[in-house]
Design a protein around this motif. Structure first.
Motif, PDB file in Angstrom:
ATOM      1  N   THR A  39      -2.895  18.043  16.652  1.00 49.53           N
ATOM      2  CA  THR A  39      -1.971  16.910  16.704  1.00 49.53           C
ATOM      3  C   THR A  39      -2.012  16.178  15.369  1.00 49.53           C
ATOM      4  N   VAL A  40      -1.131  15.220  15.189  1.00 45.85           N
ATOM      5  CA  VAL A  40      -1.149  14.383  13.987  1.00 45.85           C
ATOM      6  C   VAL A  40      -2.521  13.728  13.851  1.00 45.85           C
ATOM      7  N   SER A  41      -3.024  13.208  14.941  1.00 47.02           N
ATOM      8  CA  SER A  41      -4.328  12.540  14.934  1.00 47.02           C
ATOM      9  C   SER A  41      -5.452  13.513  14.586  1.00 47.02           C
ATOM     10  N   ASP A  42      -5.415  14.711  15.172  1.00 48.42           N
ATOM     11  CA  ASP A  42      -6.430  15.732  14.874  1.00 48.42           C
ATOM     12  C   ASP A  42      -6.420  16.088  13.389  1.00 48.42           C
ATOM     13  N   LEU A  43      -5.217  16.291  12.855  1.00 50.77           N
ATOM     14  CA  LEU A  43      -5.079  16.661  11.446  1.00 50.77           C
ATOM     15  C   LEU A  43      -5.534  15.528  10.539  1.00 50.77           C
ATOM     16  N   ALA A  44      -5.189  14.315  10.905  1.00 50.24           N
ATOM     17  CA  ALA A  44      -5.620  13.155  10.115  1.00 50.24           C
ATOM     18  C   ALA A  44      -7.146  13.093  10.074  1.00 50.24           C
ATOM     19  N   HIS A  45      -7.778  13.285  11.212  1.00 50.40           N
ATOM     20  CA  HIS A  45      -9.239  13.259  11.282  1.00 50.40           C
ATOM     21  C   HIS A  45      -9.839  14.386  10.455  1.00 50.40           C
ATOM     22  N   ALA A  46      -9.318  15.587  10.589  1.00 53.93           N
ATOM     23  CA  ALA A  46      -9.844  16.743   9.858  1.00 53.93           C
ATOM     24  C   ALA A  46      -9.658  16.595   8.348  1.00 53.93           C
ATOM     25  N   SER A  47      -8.596  15.907   7.952  1.00 56.10           N
ATOM     26  CA  SER A  47      -8.267  15.757   6.525  1.00 56.10           C
ATOM     27  C   SER A  47      -8.796  14.460   5.926  1.00 56.10           C
ATOM     28  N   LYS A  48      -9.347  13.607   6.776  1.00 55.27           N
ATOM     29  CA  LYS A  48      -9.873  12.306   6.342  1.00 55.27           C
ATOM     30  C   LYS A  48      -8.788  11.427   5.719  1.00 55.27           C
TER      31      LYS A  48
END
Length: 122
Positions: free
Chosen positions: A7-16
């Protein structure tokens, strides 16, 4: 083949980065999400790597257009060789900016004072 399940949130977390940054990169075509039947965006692991490269390019001072050009031709699922080519291009852009800044510093610290008016001007 990578599945687009983040998700957008997952990607944001993974990418910092913030979720708003993910949306910005998607909006400007720097990453490409797929839409679910519920109209939610989903991304793959390769998008996290793209964001990391985008963040380095931003720190170098590259614009969205320049970053887009940097990533042009990069396959959806890049190989290590593809990333090496992008890395070489990014290093060259960084070095060019360093050279430009060094020239600007030379102008500031050279023998002629900045904004010095010549006594020959009457």
């Amino acid at each position: 083949m990578s599945t687009k399940s983040m998700t957008v949130s997952d990607l944001a977390h993974a990418s910092k980065v913030n979720a708003s940054a993910v949306r910005f990169y998607d909006k400007h075509g720097l990453i490409t999400g797929e839409r679910t039947s519920g109209n939610q965006r989903r991304f793959g692991e390769e998008d996290a790597c793209r964001i990391k490269v985008i963040r380095v390019a931003q720190r170098v001072g590259m614009s969205v257009v320049e970053i887009s050009e940097l990533l042009t031709g990069l396959p959806q699922e890049p190989s290590p060789t593809d990333w090496a080519v992008v890395g070489t291009r990014l290093r060259a852009a960084a070095q060019e900016r360093i050279d430009e800044l060094n020239h600007a510093l030379d102008d500031l610290t050279g023998p002629v004072q900045l904004c010095e008016v010549s006594s020959a001007v009457s």
